[in-house]
Design a protein around this motif. Structure first.
Motif, PDB file in Angstrom:
ATOM      1  N   UNK A   9       0.836  -1.202   0.000  1.00  0.00           N
ATOM      2  CA  UNK A   9       0.000   0.000   0.000  1.00  0.00           C
ATOM      3  C   UNK A   9       0.872   1.253   0.000  1.00  0.00           C
ATOM      4  N   UNK A  10       0.395   2.264  -0.684  1.00  0.00           N
ATOM      5  CA  UNK A  10       1.147   3.511  -0.776  1.00  0.00           C
ATOM      6  C   UNK A  10       0.635   4.485   0.268  1.00  0.00           C
ATOM      7  N   UNK A  11       1.547   5.087   1.005  1.00  0.00           N
ATOM      8  CA  UNK A  11       1.176   6.132   1.962  1.00  0.00           C
ATOM      9  C   UNK A  11       2.277   7.184   1.986  1.00  0.00           C
ATOM     10  N   UNK A  12       1.865   8.417   1.808  1.00  0.00           N
ATOM     11  CA  UNK A  12       2.763   9.565   1.890  1.00  0.00           C
ATOM     12  C   UNK A  12       2.703  10.066   3.331  1.00  0.00           C
ATOM     13  N   UNK A  13       3.850  10.198   3.959  1.00  0.00           N
ATOM     14  CA  UNK A  13       3.913  10.690   5.339  1.00  0.00           C
ATOM     15  C   UNK A  13       4.170  12.193   5.333  1.00  0.00           C
ATOM     16  N   UNK A  14       3.441  12.898   6.166  1.00  0.00           N
ATOM     17  CA  UNK A  14       3.695  14.327   6.322  1.00  0.00           C
ATOM     18  C   UNK A  14       3.373  14.745   7.746  1.00  0.00           C
ATOM     19  N   UNK A  15       3.856  15.885   8.112  1.00  0.00           N
ATOM     20  CA  UNK A  15       3.671  16.424   9.456  1.00  0.00           C
ATOM     21  C   UNK A  15       2.811  17.673   9.346  1.00  0.00           C
TER      22      UNK A  15
END
Length: 150
Positions: A9-15
């Motif tokens: 699965x694709x997940x972009x991490x950001x804050x």
């Protein structure tokens, strides 16, 4: 998020930064759309296609329509996981299903669907998605659609 049937699965991490929030420290609603845009861009990059290179080749992706539902707020300093799942692949467009979740507890904060059109950079008229990109998305679409049905 875990993989099934060999599909990662694709997940972009950001804050969440101060600039993303309102006076109460809660993410301003339109910023979820920005997070989702970044995830779609990173999904392309993950497949080996940079938006800047595609634009140089005369191809752009533009949002045709969007739908978003908000479930819970994200707050300053939260780490977010933003998915970008291909749900439908057409000749000149893609439909993405996206979710924004808080990384610490996997809480669903926002979800949406986006119809993204492939257009010519010079006149913004629809154009077919290039075959290499289509093949990359076709593999994702089949695998992700099967995973979503589980």
């Amino acid at each position: 998020m875990h993989a099934q049937n060999g599909v990662q699965p694709f997940a972009y991490r950001c804050r969440v930064y101060f600039e993303d929030t309102d006076a109460g420290g809660i993410v301003y609603y339109v910023n979820y759309l920005k997070f989702m845009e970044r995830a779609r861009t990173e999904r392309l990059r993950d497949l080996g296609f940079a938006q800047s290179t595609l634009a140089g080749e005369g191809l752009l992706f533009v949002v045709h329509s969007s739908e978003a539902r908000y479930h819970a707020p994200a707050r300053l300093d939260d780490e977010l996981l933003v998915s970008a799942q291909v749900m439908e692949l057409n000749r000149a467009s893609l439909r993405f299903r996206q979710q924004v979740r808080r990384a610490t507890d996997d809480a669903l904060l926002c979800e949406g669907q986006f119809l993204v059109a492939c257009v010519r950079a010079d006149n913004l008229k629809p154009r077919a998605i290039p075959e290499a990109l289509r093949a990359a998305f076709a593999g994702l679409s089949d695998a992700e659609t099967a995973k979503a049905g589980e």
